[in-house]
Design an enzyme around this catalytic site. Structure first.
Site, short mmCIF file in Angstrom:
data_model
loop_
_atom_site.label_atom_id
_atom_site.label_comp_id
_atom_site.label_asym_id
_atom_site.label_seq_id
_atom_site.Cartn_x
_atom_site.Cartn_y
_atom_site.Cartn_z
N GLY A 43 2.35 4.06 13.49
CA GLY A 43 2.97 2.89 13.83
C GLY A 43 2.55 2.39 15.07
O GLY A 43 2.22 1.08 15.19
N LYS A 80 0.77 -1.26 0.13
CA LYS A 80 -0.09 -0.03 -0.09
C LYS A 80 0.94 1.31 0.10
O LYS A 80 1.45 1.75 0.92
CB LYS A 80 -0.99 -0.04 1.25
CG LYS A 80 -1.97 1.27 1.11
CD LYS A 80 -2.34 1.50 2.46
CE LYS A 80 -1.76 3.29 2.78
NZ LYS A 80 -2.04 4.19 1.83
N CYS A 136 13.37 10.77 7.40
CA CYS A 136 13.27 10.29 8.82
C CYS A 136 14.81 10.40 9.48
O CYS A 136 14.67 10.42 10.52
CB CYS A 136 12.60 8.99 8.85
SG CYS A 136 13.70 7.97 7.72
N GLU A 150 -1.33 7.42 -0.49
CA GLU A 150 -2.35 7.58 -1.45
C GLU A 150 -1.65 8.80 -2.41
O GLU A 150 -2.11 8.96 -3.50
CB GLU A 150 -3.53 8.11 -0.82
CG GLU A 150 -4.81 7.31 -1.62
CD GLU A 150 -6.15 7.59 -1.10
OE1 GLU A 150 -7.02 7.20 -1.49
OE2 GLU A 150 -6.46 8.45 -0.14
N GLU A 172 9.38 16.07 15.53
CA GLU A 172 9.92 15.87 14.33
C GLU A 172 9.14 17.08 13.35
O GLU A 172 7.86 16.82 13.21
CB GLU A 172 9.46 14.39 13.92
CG GLU A 172 10.11 14.35 12.23
CD GLU A 172 9.91 12.83 11.90
OE1 GLU A 172 8.65 12.34 11.87
OE2 GLU A 172 10.84 12.15 11.19
N GLU A 229 9.50 1.24 10.78
CA GLU A 229 10.55 2.40 10.65
C GLU A 229 9.79 3.72 10.88
O GLU A 229 9.17 4.06 9.91
CB GLU A 229 11.31 2.36 9.17
CG GLU A 229 11.85 0.91 8.90
CD GLU A 229 12.95 0.78 9.72
OE1 GLU A 229 13.43 1.62 10.39
OE2 GLU A 229 13.66 -0.41 9.71
N GLU A 264 3.07 7.86 15.28
CA GLU A 264 1.69 7.83 15.58
C GLU A 264 0.70 6.52 14.83
O GLU A 264 0.22 6.09 15.47
CB GLU A 264 0.92 9.22 15.05
CG GLU A 264 -0.18 9.45 15.69
CD GLU A 264 -0.73 10.88 15.13
OE1 GLU A 264 -0.44 11.59 14.15
OE2 GLU A 264 -1.78 11.30 15.55
P1 TAP Z 1 2.01 8.53 7.87
O1 TAP Z 1 0.89 9.23 7.85
O2 TAP Z 1 2.35 7.52 9.05
O3 TAP Z 1 1.89 7.64 6.63
C1 TAP Z 1 2.47 6.45 6.25
C2 TAP Z 1 1.57 5.41 5.46
O4 TAP Z 1 0.65 4.66 6.37
C3 TAP Z 1 0.89 5.87 4.17
O5 TAP Z 1 0.85 4.85 3.24
C4 TAP Z 1 -0.70 6.08 5.04
O6 TAP Z 1 -1.64 6.13 4.11
C5 TAP Z 1 -0.66 4.65 5.99
N1 TAP Z 1 -1.51 5.09 7.01
C6 TAP Z 1 -2.22 6.11 7.56
N2 TAP Z 1 -2.88 5.91 8.50
C7 TAP Z 1 -2.92 4.34 8.76
C8 TAP Z 1 -3.64 3.44 9.59
N3 TAP Z 1 -4.44 3.92 10.22
N4 TAP Z 1 -3.32 2.05 9.35
C9 TAP Z 1 -2.54 1.65 8.36
N5 TAP Z 1 -1.89 2.59 7.50
C10 TAP Z 1 -2.08 3.75 7.82
O7 TAP Z 1 3.28 9.06 7.42
P2 TAP Z 1 3.63 10.04 6.36
O8 TAP Z 1 3.06 11.23 6.68
O9 TAP Z 1 3.18 9.55 4.90
O10 TAP Z 1 5.17 9.96 6.22
C11 TAP Z 1 5.95 11.02 7.34
C12 TAP Z 1 6.44 10.16 8.39
O11 TAP Z 1 7.20 8.96 7.99
C13 TAP Z 1 7.47 10.77 9.27
O12 TAP Z 1 7.17 10.77 10.69
C14 TAP Z 1 8.69 10.07 9.04
O13 TAP Z 1 9.82 10.15 10.07
C15 TAP Z 1 8.22 8.59 8.87
N6 TAP Z 1 9.28 8.03 8.03
C16 TAP Z 1 10.18 7.31 8.57
C17 TAP Z 1 11.20 6.68 7.76
C18 TAP Z 1 11.79 5.43 8.45
S1 TAP Z 1 12.86 4.58 7.47
N7 TAP Z 1 12.16 5.66 9.76
C19 TAP Z 1 11.11 6.68 6.28
C20 TAP Z 1 10.29 7.67 5.78
C21 TAP Z 1 9.31 8.29 6.61
P3 TAP Z 1 -2.16 7.43 3.48
O14 TAP Z 1 -1.35 8.44 3.60
O15 TAP Z 1 -2.36 6.89 1.98
O16 TAP Z 1 -3.58 7.54 4.20
#
Ligand code: TAP
Length: 453
Positions: A210, A152, A261, A155, A354, A227, A208
């Site tokens: 996670g 997945k 990240c 989006e 962050e 991650e 959050e």
């Molecule tokens: P999230 O909002 O956590 O979204 C990540 C993924 O999870 C998206 O595909 C999102 O889908 C999905 N998601 C959202 N709610 C969910 C739920 N209730 N159940 C299952 N999946 C769900 O993060 P983001 O805004 O995309 O990315 C930023 C964050 O990712 C930052 O905190 C960053 O640090 C972290 N990040 C960490 C790493 C590593 S390697 N540690 C690398 C990159 C990013 P939709 O968005 O499609 O709704």
């Protein structure tokens, strides 16, 4: 319907049907049906198919670079590095199927043998900042170990994942092994986390979400690797090569517009060289080239969305101690200039949360002890750097900072061949290197009696 937007122009570049919970169930069923066949493919054949997939991705490199650049607003140079890593990741894990070895353990009356068994259907949930690269870190070891998967993507950034599904099929990966579902995380992602036929979730995203995934996975005791976020510190001692540390600092936090990240979003600087470090940093920040992602010269593009820009801006209120500010285009596009806040206390919001944008907090410290305490005074533990010319201090401090990855006199965090992941609330498990395979296999222990009972 999902409208996919180019964050550098605000134009709609694609419209995609949004998947539902029912669509997710269909994808899991397909992956489940394909699992026994893929698990039983001879290791040498699985290796050959993965090598072929790496070659097919290599052949589509420029197409994937262009899509990732348009969809995330990434400068072409950054997108190119990521797609290079995608190809490299599949090439690396193509070596794994034939090397998933077990142990033989002689015991009284017989011998025990261990086997590395695949888990089954795995759910892969990834964010928007490095869409295909982060997916590849999960897809390649999952396939190498004999699992099938449902991916997945976020989006807002689904384009390269959709292309990947096509490329995998064309490269000969059997139907149903690779499944991509584009839909909202609260439905598709949550369903994968709770689905009884999904054996494991590999997730990259916010701390959050996670937590929600861990909770959703608990009901069926799924394996989970996470991650998550980071608030990594770069620690600069007075005896460091200050010019090198200052020259490397902007890219470490402004690359990918800070949506990384591993961003070194805190720079801890020994007080005796604090002002000198800032004056070295100034030209490097002001010269950081922000603008059109399609230009080969550009180092930083826009943020992913208007909402995200608003969140980033909230960390720089009117009275914020802005010490250095770069430039950014007016718009259209979700631009935000590289921003250095100094001096900042480690208790300030900009040093604790962050930001996920091009904003860095520079924090003074007096002693090695204080530097370690400040670096560790965070819920996160993903990466970091130590800058010093003392080898003993470098290793001492690197080992005392509670992060999964740390670099000495460098800001590099990730390589295909070495483990990557977080401590504390930055995550669970490791990706990349040989270690990732442990998280896509289960050890089975078989006892063979060699003596009559
Ligand atoms: P999230 O909002 O956590 O979204 C990540 C993924 O999870 C998206 O595909 C999102 O889908 C999905 N998601 C959202 N709610 C969910 C739920 N209730 N159940 C299952 N999946 C769900 O993060 P983001 O805004 O995309 O990315 C930023 C964050 O990712 C930052 O905190 C960053 O640090 C972290 N990040 C960490 C790493 C590593 S390697 N540690 C690398 C990159 C990013 P939709 O968005 O499609 O709704």
């Amino acid at each position: 319907m999902v409208e996919v937007i180019n964050p550098a122009t605000e134009e709609v570049i694609e419209r995609i049907e949004s998947a539902t919970v029912e669509d997710t169930d269909v994808a899991v069923d397909r992956a489940r049906a394909a699992f026994p066949g893929w698990r039983d493919v001879e290791p040498a054949d699985r290796a050959r198919l993965l090598r072929r997939l790496a070659e097919a991705l290599d052949a589509e490199r420029e197409n994937l670079v262009r899509l990732e650049s348009q969809n995330v607003g990434k400068p072409l140079g950054g997108a190119r590095g990521e797609i290079d890593m995608v190809v490299e990741t599949f090439g690396y894990y193509a070596g794994a199927p034939e090397r998933l070895l077990g142990d033989t353990i002689p015991v009284s009356g017989g011998v025990n043998m261990t086997f590395r068994e695949p888990l089954g259907v795995v759910g892969l949930i990834v964010p928007w900042n490095f869409p295909l690269q982060i997916a590849a870190w999960k897809m390649a070891p999952a396939l190498a170990a004999g699992n099938t998967f449902v991916l997945k993507p976020a989006e807002v950034t689904p384009l390269t994942a959709i292309e990947f599904e096509r490329i995998a099929l064309e490269a000969g990966i059997p139907e149903g092994v690779v499944n991509v579902v584009v839909g909202p995380g609260s439905q598709v992602g949550q369903r994968l986390a709770e689905h009884p036929d999904v054996a494991k979730i590999a997730f990259t995203g916010s701390t959050e979400v996670g937590k929600k995934i861990m909770a959703g996975a608990a009901e069926t005791i799924k394996r989970v690797t996470l991650e998550l976020g980071g608030k990594s510190a770069s620690v600069v001692f007075a005896d460091a090569d200050l010019e090198a540390a200052a020259a490397a600092a902007p890219a470490a936090v402004f690359d990918n517009a800070g949506q990384d990240c591993c961003a070194r979003s805190r720079i801890l600087v020994e007080r005796s060289v604090f002002d000198e470090f800032l004056s070295l940093l100034e030209p490097a920040v002001e010269g950081f080239r922000v603008g059109d992602p399609t230009s080969e010269e550009t180092e930083m593009g826009p943020l992913i969305s208007a909402d995200h820009r608003e969140k980033v801006a909230s960390f720089v209120p009117e009275d914020a101690p802005v010490a250095i500010r770069g430039s950014a285009p007016e718009g259209p596009g979700f631009w935000y200039p590289p921003t250095v806040l100094a001096p900042v206390s480690n208790d300030d919001r900009a040093a604790r949360e962050e930001i996920f944008g091009p904003v860095v907090a520079v924090i003074p410290f007096e002693s090695e002890e204080e530097a370690i305490r400040l670096a560790n005074d965070t819920i996160y533990g993903l990466s970091g750097s130590v800058w010093t010319t003392s080898g003993a201090r470098a290793l001492r401090v690197a080992r005392s900072i509670e992060t999964g990855v740390i670099s000495i006199n460098s800001n590099t965090s990730v390589r295909v061949t070495t483990p990557f992941g977080g401590m504390k609330q930055s995550g669970v498990g490791r990706e990349l290197g040989p270690h990732a395979l442990d998280y896509y296999t289960e050890v089975k222990n078989v006892y063979l009696a060699t003596e009559e009972d």
